[in-house]
Write a protein that holds these residues in place. Structure first.
Motif, short mmCIF file in Angstrom:
data_model
loop_
_atom_site.label_atom_id
_atom_site.label_comp_id
_atom_site.label_asym_id
_atom_site.label_seq_id
_atom_site.Cartn_x
_atom_site.Cartn_y
_atom_site.Cartn_z
N CYS A 1 33.03 71.72 1.65
CA CYS A 1 32.54 72.55 2.77
C CYS A 1 32.64 74.03 2.40
O CYS A 1 31.73 74.82 2.65
CB CYS A 1 33.35 72.32 4.04
N CYS B 1 29.87 75.96 0.45
CA CYS B 1 28.68 76.44 1.16
C CYS B 1 29.03 77.36 2.33
O CYS B 1 28.42 78.39 2.51
CB CYS B 1 27.84 75.27 1.66
N HIS B 2 30.00 76.96 3.14
CA HIS B 2 30.30 77.73 4.35
C HIS B 2 31.34 78.81 4.12
O HIS B 2 31.62 79.61 5.02
CB HIS B 2 30.73 76.80 5.49
C1 HEC Z 1 25.70 71.92 -0.04
C2 HEC Z 1 26.04 72.91 0.98
C3 HEC Z 1 26.85 72.46 2.18
C4 HEC Z 1 28.05 71.77 2.18
C5 HEC Z 1 28.83 71.24 1.01
C6 HEC Z 1 28.45 71.68 3.57
N1 HEC Z 1 27.52 72.25 4.40
FE1 HEC Z 1 27.59 72.36 6.41
N2 HEC Z 1 25.70 73.09 6.45
C7 HEC Z 1 24.94 73.41 5.33
C8 HEC Z 1 23.59 73.78 5.77
C9 HEC Z 1 22.43 74.22 4.88
C10 HEC Z 1 23.59 73.65 7.20
C11 HEC Z 1 22.41 73.82 8.14
C12 HEC Z 1 21.78 72.45 8.22
C13 HEC Z 1 20.74 72.33 9.27
O1 HEC Z 1 19.75 73.05 9.22
O2 HEC Z 1 20.94 71.51 10.17
C14 HEC Z 1 24.92 73.23 7.57
C15 HEC Z 1 25.33 73.03 8.89
C16 HEC Z 1 26.63 72.76 9.27
C17 HEC Z 1 27.09 72.71 10.63
C18 HEC Z 1 26.23 72.99 11.85
C19 HEC Z 1 26.22 74.48 12.05
C20 HEC Z 1 24.93 75.01 12.60
O3 HEC Z 1 24.98 76.02 13.32
O4 HEC Z 1 23.86 74.46 12.27
C21 HEC Z 1 28.42 72.40 10.61
C22 HEC Z 1 29.34 72.27 11.81
C23 HEC Z 1 28.79 72.24 9.22
N3 HEC Z 1 27.67 72.46 8.43
C24 HEC Z 1 30.05 71.89 8.77
C25 HEC Z 1 30.33 71.50 7.45
C26 HEC Z 1 31.54 70.82 7.03
C27 HEC Z 1 32.71 70.49 7.94
C28 HEC Z 1 31.40 70.56 5.71
C29 HEC Z 1 32.34 69.78 4.80
C30 HEC Z 1 32.65 68.42 5.21
C31 HEC Z 1 30.12 71.11 5.30
N4 HEC Z 1 29.49 71.65 6.38
C32 HEC Z 1 29.62 71.09 4.01
C33 HEC Z 1 25.36 73.37 4.03
C34 HEC Z 1 26.52 72.73 3.58
#
Ligand code: HEC
Length: 110
Positions: A42, A45-46
Motif C-alpha cells: 500500500c 502507491c499511497h
Molecule cells: C499499485 C498501486 C496501489 C497499491 C499497491 C495500493 N493502491 Fe490503493 N489505490 C490505487 C489507485 C490507483 C486507486 C484509485 C482506484 C480507483 O480509481 O478506484 C486506489 C484507491 C484506494 C482507495 C480508495 C480511495 C479513493 O478515494 O478512491 C483506498 C481506501 C485504498 N486504495 C487503499 C489501499 C490499501 C489499504 C492498500 C494496501 C492493501 C492499497 N490501497 C494499495 C493504487 C494502489
C-alpha cells in the motif's frame, strides 16, 4: 435516595463498558495494520504519510476511508485498476479491520 444513585451509576458504567468492548472489537489493531500497509505494498502507491500523489488517491482525505464499509469496498470488494489485486490477497482480506484502524490512526494525528 443514595441507593437509587448507586443503581443508576452501576447501569451507566455497565453501558459504558459494553461500548468500550464493542468499539475495541470493531476497530482492529493499528500496529498490525501498519505492518500490512508496508508489507502488502500500500505504501508504495499511497505513500508513507497516506497522502498519495498525483496518480494515487490521498487516503487521509478520501471519502472512501470515512467508514470501514466504504474502505473494505474500495480495497477488497470493488477495487479498480491496481487495487483489483487485493480481491485475492488473504492477508489484506483478513487484516482489513487492522488496516482500517491504521488509516484512522493516521487521520486523527493530523
Ligand atoms: C499499485 C498501486 C496501489 C497499491 C499497491 C495500493 N493502491 Fe490503493 N489505490 C490505487 C489507485 C490507483 C486507486 C484509485 C482506484 C480507483 O480509481 O478506484 C486506489 C484507491 C484506494 C482507495 C480508495 C480511495 C479513493 O478515494 O478512491 C483506498 C481506501 C485504498 N486504495 C487503499 C489501499 C490499501 C489499504 C492498500 C494496501 C492493501 C492499497 N490501497 C494499495 C493504487 C494502489
Amino acid at each position: 435516595m443514595k441507593k437509587n444513585f448507586s443503581i443508576v451509576g452501576t447501569i451507566i458504567s455497565g453501558i459504558f463498558l459494553i461500548g468500550i468492548a464493542q468499539s475495541a472489537m470493531a476497530e482492529g489493531d493499528a500496529a498490525k495494520g501498519e505492518k500490512l500497509y508496508q508489507r502488502e505494498g500500500c505504501q508504495g502507491c499511497h505513500g508513507a504519510t497516506l497522502e498519495g500523489s498525483a496518480a494515487y488517491p490521498n487516503l487521509i482525505t478520501s471519502s472512501k476511508t470515512a467508514s470501514i464499509e466504504e474502505f473494505t469496498k474500495a480495497v477488497v470488494t470493488e477495487g479498480k485498476g491496481p487495487m483489483a489485486m487485493f480481491k485475492a490477497n488473504e492477508k489484506v482480506k483478513t487484516g482489513i479491520a487492522d488496516l482500517y484502524a491504521y488509516v484512522v490512526s493516521k487521520k486523527t494525528k493530523k
